[in-house]
Design a protein around this motif. Sequence first.
Motif, PDB file in Angstrom:
ATOM      1  N   LEU A   1       9.276 -26.858  -7.252  1.00 16.30           N
ATOM      2  CA  LEU A   1       8.543 -26.025  -8.174  1.00 16.30           C
ATOM      3  C   LEU A   1       9.276 -26.249  -9.428  1.00 16.30           C
ATOM      4  CD1 LEU A   1       8.909 -22.692  -5.866  1.00 16.30           C
ATOM      5  CD2 LEU A   1       7.065 -24.447  -5.808  1.00 16.30           C
TER       6      LEU A   1
ATOM      7  N   HIS B   1       5.477 -18.650  -4.540  1.00 12.45           N
ATOM      8  CA  HIS B   1       5.485 -19.688  -3.352  1.00 12.45           C
ATOM      9  C   HIS B   1       5.427 -19.286  -1.980  1.00 12.45           C
ATOM     10  CE1 HIS B   1       6.266 -23.453  -0.963  1.00 12.45           C
ATOM     11  NE2 HIS B   1       7.359 -22.642  -0.732  1.00 12.45           N
TER      12      HIS B   1
ATOM     13  N   ASP C   1       1.726 -20.227  -1.129  1.00 13.52           N
ATOM     14  CA  ASP C   1       1.691 -21.254  -0.070  1.00 13.52           C
ATOM     15  C   ASP C   1       2.048 -21.219   1.166  1.00 13.52           C
ATOM     16  OD1 ASP C   1       0.983 -22.625  -2.732  1.00 13.52           O
ATOM     17  OD2 ASP C   1       3.204 -22.757  -3.126  1.00 13.52           O
TER      18      ASP C   1
END
Length: 181
Positions: free
Chosen positions: A11, A121, A125
């Motif tokens: 990231l 995230h 994700d």
Amino acid sequence: MKPALVNTPVLNTERLVLRAPLPQDWHAFADFLASDRSRFIGGPKDRTDAWRAFGHVIGMWVLRGFGSFVFTSKGDDTALGMTGPWYPEGWPERELGWTVWTPAAEGKGYAFEAAKAARDHAFRDLGWDTAVSYIDGGNTRSIALAERLGAVCDPAAATPDHDDDDVPCLVYRHPKPEGQG
């Protein structure tokens, strides 16, 4: 040859890179855990216990497919701290955790920037629909960071079992980031 975690996400934020832990992070991690700075997460620890803890960090990636990211400044791969999704066996809920390993990284907003990216995230994700942070009641800086991230104290939430039951553990519940459901 030293094995490395592969296929783990990286990231990027404006100033930071969040990546999986690498062998060269071990010494900074061990130094952090040996210091009084680690007192809110069960430290200080000797190198033997720090080794086991570092194995736990790496094992989370292997066993769960996610884990804490080491964060570094862009252009400098020196580990500054760690943040990310955390869910060891026995934890009541999925957690977003963070630590800043060196005093030089404090007061610059790095932990906020890194934790925000890791939180986004986890929701985006990994598909998390909720996340908490388990915070020692005396850790005012960590409480302030949780609140800056928009988390609110949830006194009804369960806490992990710890050996040291006289230390109050506060649970901060994170809101889903905007635009994620």
